[in-house]
Scaffold this motif. Sequence first.
Motif, PDB file in Angstrom:
ATOM      1  N   THR A 371       0.830  -1.204   0.000  1.00  0.00           N
ATOM      2  CA  THR A 371       0.000   0.000   0.000  1.00  0.00           C
ATOM      3  C   THR A 371       0.862   1.249   0.000  1.00  0.00           C
ATOM      4  O   THR A 371       0.531   2.251  -0.662  1.00  0.00           O
ATOM      5  N   SER A 372       1.967   1.214   0.723  1.00  0.00           N
ATOM      6  CA  SER A 372       2.858   2.382   0.759  1.00  0.00           C
ATOM      7  C   SER A 372       3.432   2.685  -0.618  1.00  0.00           C
ATOM      8  O   SER A 372       3.618   3.853  -0.980  1.00  0.00           O
ATOM      9  N   ARG A 403      -1.874   2.409  10.057  1.00  0.00           N
ATOM     10  CA  ARG A 403      -1.929   3.779  10.578  1.00  0.00           C
ATOM     11  C   ARG A 403      -0.550   4.258  11.008  1.00  0.00           C
ATOM     12  O   ARG A 403      -0.172   5.410  10.754  1.00  0.00           O
ATOM     13  N   MET A 404       0.218   3.393  11.661  1.00  0.00           N
ATOM     14  CA  MET A 404       1.543   3.775  12.144  1.00  0.00           C
ATOM     15  C   MET A 404       2.450   4.180  10.989  1.00  0.00           C
ATOM     16  O   MET A 404       3.197   5.165  11.075  1.00  0.00           O
ATOM     17  N   TRP A 405       2.374   3.422   9.886  1.00  0.00           N
ATOM     18  CA  TRP A 405       3.230   3.746   8.740  1.00  0.00           C
ATOM     19  C   TRP A 405       2.896   5.119   8.175  1.00  0.00           C
ATOM     20  O   TRP A 405       3.793   5.927   7.904  1.00  0.00           O
ATOM     21  N   PHE A 406       1.626   5.413   8.006  1.00  0.00           N
ATOM     22  CA  PHE A 406       1.254   6.682   7.390  1.00  0.00           C
ATOM     23  C   PHE A 406       1.281   7.848   8.374  1.00  0.00           C
ATOM     24  O   PHE A 406       1.271   9.002   7.960  1.00  0.00           O
ATOM     25  N   ALA A 414      -0.650  15.662   0.234  1.00  0.00           N
ATOM     26  CA  ALA A 414      -1.795  14.795  -0.037  1.00  0.00           C
ATOM     27  C   ALA A 414      -2.512  14.460   1.277  1.00  0.00           C
ATOM     28  O   ALA A 414      -1.963  14.632   2.374  1.00  0.00           O
ATOM     29  N   THR A 415      -3.740  13.991   1.154  1.00  0.00           N
ATOM     30  CA  THR A 415      -4.568  13.665   2.324  1.00  0.00           C
ATOM     31  C   THR A 415      -4.802  12.158   2.367  1.00  0.00           C
ATOM     32  O   THR A 415      -5.054  11.531   1.331  1.00  0.00           O
ATOM     33  N   LEU A 416      -4.714  11.581   3.604  1.00  0.00           N
ATOM     34  CA  LEU A 416      -4.903  10.137   3.760  1.00  0.00           C
ATOM     35  C   LEU A 416      -5.834   9.838   4.921  1.00  0.00           C
ATOM     36  O   LEU A 416      -5.885  10.590   5.904  1.00  0.00           O
ATOM     37  N   GLU A 417      -6.532   8.730   4.806  1.00  0.00           N
ATOM     38  CA  GLU A 417      -7.271   8.163   5.929  1.00  0.00           C
ATOM     39  C   GLU A 417      -7.149   6.650   5.875  1.00  0.00           C
ATOM     40  O   GLU A 417      -7.061   6.052   4.798  1.00  0.00           O
TER      41      GLU A 417
END
Length: 670
Positions: A371-372, A403-406, A414-417
């Motif tokens: 995913t990263s 969550r920890m990675w991002f 950019a925006t992430l959830e």
Amino acid sequence: MATSKRLALLGFLVLLLVGGLMWLGCQKYDGVSKKADNVHGLKDCQDCDKKKENDVSMENFAEDVQYVNSDEGIDITVAYTDVSGDVRTHRINSRDLSSSWVWENPGTTEKTKVRDWSPQQIMSKSKNDIRPFVDQIQQTNSITPLKLKRQQLKQRRREKRAAELINMSEETELEIQATAIKHSKEFNSPTRRKYTIWRIEYQNPNSDSILKLMKDQIIMAKVYASIAHSMKKLDLYDSLVKHIRESQHSIEDASTDTDLQQGALEYAKTMGRALSIAKDVLYECDLVDQKLRVMIQSTEKSINTIKKQSTFLIQHAAKTFPRPLHCFPLHLTTDYYLHGHHSKQLSSDNSKLSDASLFHYAIFSDNVLATSVVVNSTVVHAKEPQKHVFHIVTDRLNFAAMRMWFIKHPHLPATLEVQNIDEFKWLNSSYCAVLRQLESARIKEYYFKANHPSSLSTENENLKYRNPKYLSMLNHLRFYMPEVYPKLDKILFLDDDIVVQKDLTPIWSIDMKGMVNGAVETCKESFHRFDTYLNFSNPKISNNFDPQACGWAFGMNLFDLKEWKRRNITGIYHYWQNLNEDRKLWKLGSLPPGLITFYNLTYPLDRRWHVLGLGYDPAVNSIEIENAAVIHYNGNYKPWLDLAVVKYKPYWSKFVNFDDPYVQFCSIPH
């Protein structure tokens, strides 16, 4: 020391003089021979030729000595060995030599002073002193009169041809050129190849003609050995078995003729003679035909068994998580709870998460590293990253690690959830047909039975359709886009095994002509059409779908959520999923129900948007890969596995942050 140096210089001068005489003798041979021919005519006797050569050598020697005694002198390079044993060189001129320096004749012990000799004295001493030099020249060059005559004739022909070319008129030259061009055009290379060493079989360094011959011989020898054993001809049987072993030992793992062991050709000849004897004694057409049929059937059975075992092992390897990738989320999860990161927010502006004017991506995955790479490669190529929003959904097991990675790598601006699929309370078995089916004991048994090798001998179904990864609801969440993102109008779905290579912003401006799903079609000739995925022997399928309809791919799909809601796509999916509870319409996976659900509702995108096959096809066109906006590692050979196609791995690994401490701690390989 001076005496040693003088002796070394004296020896070198002698060698230099001999070398000079040899060179001058070679240069003079041709001219002197021509002169002798003009005066006396050519003579065939060997003694006459030797006499002429000796006379020439003496004349040259006299001229050379005169040159040494001239005022200009000659440059001399002297080599000598000093006291330590090292070789030294020194350059002097013959004029600097005193009258005490002499030329020493290697053939006699007599020494002659260089400056005291006159040409007449040298000529008078020629018979005694020059003869050894002439003999040495003759022994060194070893030019016989016959060779000398041939050289003279060749030189005359060259001179004559050169004169003709120089005096050739322009018209004649143009005519010769035209004739040469005509001949080159009429040159028949296939015909010519038959008579030269440049034939195709000679050009191929991997020829396997002998290898194929020996394998064919082994097959026939086994046939005759079986017949000989059944007919009690044990001597012939033993002989054939012996030759079979010899040939097999000679072949071993060879793939070309060059890999065969030494003497393989002799074994082939010996086997040929043995087969000839066996044919004379045992050959019966019907019996040989029967034996060959039995061998073919046995071989086919063995091949099918090996194919099933290979498929099982590949599926098993594809499902196995490498140790570094197992360590990676565990380490992230530990730090997530240990350092209290569960209270931190990924996005400072949550309003972007539902802003329909921005570019939204959906990624459903339980693989943190994969995913990263998807997020990183997309943000890197985005011209306006602040307008891109990533919606990541994972399972409960990997939620903390994701969550920890991002949190550590927010990819601003950019925006992430990151969301947990287990927190979607609306996604339950009463609403979702596939979830109800996946929770049944019968389906679980069917999936997990593929993990046991014993199923290979009892089932003939393709094992790729019986992978337990399909038990994950993340694989079917793509059919519930409006429920997951109710405030969005469009969303781009990305698999976790893709890499983005260009800015994806322009894809949102594509007019899909009222279609719900924008995807790249995958049908090539007769491949990847509907009949590949669906059971058209069932009337429910054959009455509603075209078997030649073109398939398409999940991996990068643009969904129009307004049209989705209007056409009730999720309801269509539920309808067909309920009909397939017994798996009679299609096997497993999300693509077959996707083809049905979006039938006649899919807009074909340009192939350059999405290039597939990097996870199973080692022959994907490299130009297509370079020009693609998204490349997809669909198949078992994922880029994070050891199974991956090596030449495709750099496209993925260059977006892995190998400097990250978590990546380094778990020793994730480049």
